[in-house]
Write a protein that holds these residues in place. Sequence first.
Motif, PDB file in Angstrom:
ATOM      1  N   ALA A 155      41.405  15.508  92.576  1.00  0.00           N
ATOM      2  CA  ALA A 155      40.215  16.348  92.416  1.00  0.00           C
ATOM      3  C   ALA A 155      39.622  16.202  91.022  1.00  0.00           C
ATOM      4  O   ALA A 155      38.390  16.131  90.850  1.00  0.00           O
ATOM      5  CB  ALA A 155      40.567  17.811  92.690  1.00  0.00           C
ATOM      6  N   ILE A 156      40.478  16.145  90.029  1.00  0.00           N
ATOM      7  CA  ILE A 156      39.986  15.993  88.663  1.00  0.00           C
ATOM      8  C   ILE A 156      39.346  14.625  88.494  1.00  0.00           C
ATOM      9  O   ILE A 156      38.298  14.487  87.850  1.00  0.00           O
ATOM     10  CB  ILE A 156      41.130  16.204  87.655  1.00  0.00           C
ATOM     11  N   GLY A 157      39.950  13.582  89.078  1.00  0.00           N
ATOM     12  CA  GLY A 157      39.368  12.242  88.993  1.00  0.00           C
ATOM     13  C   GLY A 157      37.987  12.183  89.617  1.00  0.00           C
ATOM     14  O   GLY A 157      37.070  11.564  89.063  1.00  0.00           O
ATOM     15  N   GLU A 158      37.824  12.842  90.756  1.00  0.00           N
ATOM     16  CA  GLU A 158      36.502  12.860  91.400  1.00  0.00           C
ATOM     17  C   GLU A 158      35.492  13.609  90.541  1.00  0.00           C
ATOM     18  O   GLU A 158      34.356  13.151  90.351  1.00  0.00           O
ATOM     19  CB  GLU A 158      36.599  13.511  92.773  1.00  0.00           C
ATOM     20  N   ARG A 159      35.879  14.755  89.999  1.00  0.00           N
ATOM     21  CA  ARG A 159      34.979  15.525  89.139  1.00  0.00           C
ATOM     22  C   ARG A 159      34.647  14.730  87.869  1.00  0.00           C
ATOM     23  O   ARG A 159      33.493  14.722  87.416  1.00  0.00           O
ATOM     24  CB  ARG A 159      35.622  16.859  88.771  1.00  0.00           C
TER      25      ARG A 159
END
Length: 577
Positions: A155-159
Amino acid sequence: MLHRSPAVDATPRRGGTLTMVGAGDVDHLDPALAYHTVTRGILRAYTRQLVGYAAGRDRTEAGRIVADLATEVPTAANGRLTGGGTRYAFTLREGVRWHTPTGSRPVTARDVVRGIKRLAHPLANSPGLAYYLNAIEGMAEFRDALADAPRTPEAIGERLETADLRGVVALDDVEVRFTTRYPMSDFLNMLALPFATPAPEEYLRFVPGSPGLNRSIASNGPYRVTAHRPGELIELRRNPAWDPGTDDLRAAHLDGIVVRQGVAEREAHDLVARGEADMLWDVQPLTEELPALLATDDPRLEVYPAGLLSPYVVVNFASPAEDGATGKQDVRTALQYAVDKAAVSAVWGGPRLNDIADQVLPPLCLAHRESRPHATEGGRGDPERARRLLARAGYPDGLTLRLVHRDRDIHPDTAEAVREALGRAGIRVELVPASITELFSEFLSSSESARPLDWELALTGWEPDWYGNNARTYLQPLFDSRDVAEDGDWGANYGRYRGERVNRLLTEALTCPDEERAGELFREVEAQVLRDGAIVPVLFAHQYWFHSTRVRGWLPYPVLNGDLTNLWLADAEEPAG
């Protein structure tokens, strides 16, 4: 300063593997997190930044910014520095490529943006984040946007990939623009730090510094990491994706670099002395061996000024001991005169390996101007003057203070020299030895588990993050208390010093686009912290390193343990000269 033999100017030889030996490991392979001096040495081998520094021996040139991944350095004259000194435009060189576990491909402007974004990863903030957080437009908001993402790497990578960072924008594949919050004289120095290394899209799957990331380290430099067994070995070999025609800073004479770890200091020194290894890794030449090496001007020993404010004595403003003695101006001024710096210099190898420090900014800093407000004859201290100041502060019979220090190498002897000197001035010292981990995590840290009330004085040192225009790298971390709550994060301001005039001057200096004017402001900051007695400067230590006779072309700048990308190895039979 020692100088190498004329053989250093011989024609470079291509090939061979450099073997380094030492005790420990890197702190991180990931350039977003790597901070240790020895790690910087190998980072230059497998990472490149938009701008950087040329290798050399001339300290006046050590901090000059030159182009690396970029085609040129932005200036007002070439039209790439605009917006009143807040917009920097870069074009990437053609032919710069990644070597990644999934193959080779061009380094793009989006990789540059991603590299900056990763510094704010909420599961592993970069130790360099503060530089960019304060400098880049929208970086604080971007950090907050990442912090709001679900706490999973995916999720952090996508954000991280989709959220905008206003101050860093890829205009196309090769054009990237940076916008700073205000004009600055040293922003390009920040972009030359390894923290500002571009990042390939594969890194999005990993937490920075995680084992998975370490197994997927990409290279855009002349070497790539081919093996890492933590605590045992690091191996670098040539990067087949690197084009020497795109790199003006790294000659890459070596075929490979191997770091053998877990080697005791004596064994490491002896291996290099016998020529069975080429260079020390994370240990310096043994203190007991230095006199003989210095006496013969042994070309294997390299000694160069490094801008190290080391050691210095931190004064703890928060301690209530002795009726809050260290919170009193006269006591802090007495400490300036009580320390026998010449005695400490002797412990640290004498004047060929260090200079007496009576100020914070060393000669290697462009803002440096000689200033010696508390100087004493020969640096030997003035115990009688210190006693008079103590009496004026209400301590006619002296007082007792606790001094915390590292418990190994030359640090216990350093603490003993300080203890003896302060004793002559009427200051009784209780020594508190601690491991390096305990020193920083339990005594000097501002975390809840730290013990800021258990010491009044501490011995430590400071190394700048870059050369040249680097006054910020001393004065901001050591003395800045802007927006710091009493129970907040004081960072490297270990003594919890708060000076309102210093804070105002720092704000003005850090937002000044003119290097000369910024230097004047930084010198005012330095003068104020010295008047306040925030620390006791003791020495400007030189960096010294030891290598075998077959190592040639050793250059100290910009990497303190020698630029591995420009040295070479002589034939085994070739004389050292």
